[in-house]
Design an enzyme around this catalytic site. Sequence first.
Site, PDB file in Angstrom:
ATOM      1  N   ASP A 336       0.857  -1.182   0.000  1.00 10.19           N
ATOM      2  CA  ASP A 336       0.000   0.000   0.000  1.00 10.19           C
ATOM      3  C   ASP A 336       0.894   1.233   0.000  1.00 10.19           C
ATOM      4  O   ASP A 336       2.124   1.121  -0.023  1.00 10.19           O
ATOM      5  CB  ASP A 336      -0.961  -0.001   1.199  1.00 10.19           C
ATOM      6  CG  ASP A 336      -0.225  -0.002   2.536  1.00 10.19           C
ATOM      7  OD1 ASP A 336       1.020   0.088   2.542  1.00 10.19           O
ATOM      8  OD2 ASP A 336      -0.884  -0.087   3.584  1.00 10.19           O
ATOM      9  N   ASP A 338       1.484   4.926   2.030  1.00 14.92           N
ATOM     10  CA  ASP A 338       1.165   5.692   3.233  1.00 14.92           C
ATOM     11  C   ASP A 338       1.647   7.133   3.109  1.00 14.92           C
ATOM     12  O   ASP A 338       2.772   7.373   2.667  1.00 14.92           O
ATOM     13  CB  ASP A 338       1.836   5.059   4.464  1.00 14.92           C
ATOM     14  CG  ASP A 338       1.435   3.602   4.672  1.00 14.92           C
ATOM     15  OD1 ASP A 338       0.291   3.266   4.350  1.00 14.92           O
ATOM     16  OD2 ASP A 338       2.280   2.819   5.146  1.00 14.92           O
ATOM     17  N   ASP A 426      -3.185   4.876   2.701  1.00 12.56           N
ATOM     18  CA  ASP A 426      -3.459   5.279   4.082  1.00 12.56           C
ATOM     19  C   ASP A 426      -3.023   6.721   4.274  1.00 12.56           C
ATOM     20  O   ASP A 426      -1.908   7.096   3.884  1.00 12.56           O
ATOM     21  CB  ASP A 426      -2.708   4.392   5.078  1.00 12.56           C
ATOM     22  CG  ASP A 426      -3.161   2.934   5.040  1.00 12.56           C
ATOM     23  OD1 ASP A 426      -4.261   2.678   4.497  1.00 12.56           O
ATOM     24  OD2 ASP A 426      -2.429   2.074   5.542  1.00 12.56           O
TER      25      ASP A 426
END
Length: 502
Positions: A336, A338, A426
């Site tokens: 992912d 961030d 995120d």
Amino acid sequence: MFHSPILPRVRKRPRPAEAGIPRREEVKFDDVRLYLVERKMGRSRRSFLTQLARSKGFIVEDILSDVVTHIVSEDSQASSLWTWLKGCDLRNLTSMLVLDISWFTDSMREGRPVAVETRHLIQVCDTLPTVPEGSTPTPVTTVSQYACQRRTTIENSNKIFTDAFEVLADSYEFSEIEGSCLAFRRAASVLKSLPCVVRCLGDTEDLPCLGDHTKAVMEEILQYGRSFEVEKILSDERFQTLKLFTSVFGVGPKTAEKWYRRGLRSFSDILTEPDIHLNRMQQTGFLHYEDISRAVSKAEARALGNIIDEAVHAITLDAMIALTGGFRRGKEFGHDVDFIVTTPELDRERTLLPDIIDRLEQQGILLYCDYQASTFDITKLPSHRFEAMDHFAKCFLILRLEGSKVEGGLNCAEEDRRGWRAVRVDLVLPPMDRYAFALLGWTGSRQFERDLRRFARSERRMLLDNHALYDKTKNEFLAATTEKDIFAHLGLEYIEPWQRNA
């Protein structure tokens, strides 16, 4: 001797060009020339993989020569492979990439030569010499028990050991045996920091965090080239099932274990079971599984950074945005992306995140959002909970990333013609005076942060988390505007983000 039956001679018809080896104009990757090592692979499998690669536009050489750029092998015995390679009288062997079959399968799946990562490399056998009988091995080096006192880059000379330790750690985590799980993760972290390969068990004599079990695993690998305990785990149905289930966004070990005990073994079992009620996060995880289980490239992370930067600065011009996580530590790929966003405007971080989410939704790229409002309260610090989740405003998103936004294109399968993919993002929004602590915590790695907090507590009588640094001796909080300030308070040499891959 086996004799094949005599068959009538049949005149061979010329094969159509598309059924055979690609014509010169069908070659897509002129700068990559593969050679598949037949040893361990076998002739029929090598022939099949050769045709597969050629059908995808790769050049595959039938003979190993100095024109080869990538040597691919299924031989797990690095020493025997390199002994054989060195006997092939190649002038350019040192410039060739000697790769595990995993690089080949990754490349076939992507339809292009994927970037070579450390995990793909088969290390030169000179790094695993035998120690003469009766001689005293020289310790690799003197290292600290704390990852925050070691410089660990992405390069890993002891991957054959650390990969085994990670499997064992995962197995213990699934069984909720925290002590053994942490022991193997610490051992892996120590070996990752070493500048050279462990050649024999005697080399580990002065290394910290290596217990009897970890050394037994290493001894087995040194002797046989693999760990039979690890192989048993990898073939275990429960382990395989839990790994599969926890690969879904929103599914943790406890949920995976519960599903396993109910007799579920596959995604179809879960999705067709009427008594299973998926929450919104899990539903989204299954819906976008193919996308979000695929690695995110650095180019995709940069493209998402541009999107977030544009969204944030359309709302407020004085905001600061930082890419964190593995990409800040120099990784080429991640699961992912961030970001930390902050602003000097007092309390603005409490309302800025909902504004960012609204803007992403207006752009039509917000596929999923889990927003958690700030519960940060300075009066409740310091926290004595080790590795407690921070209390800053944050959101866990899945965004639609268009291929046109990514330099070099999306990291997706060749047959994927959508022109976009779903990516996990995120966002965390700390107050400006907490920015340095949040940046340090969210950069990782997890083991680096764990040891940094353990060092603060055990060696300095301080409490460190993503919110603050508290000196228990002076009974006061220590201010920091940069990560270097935090290292200085702890009396540690500053370690760059790319050296924190513990």
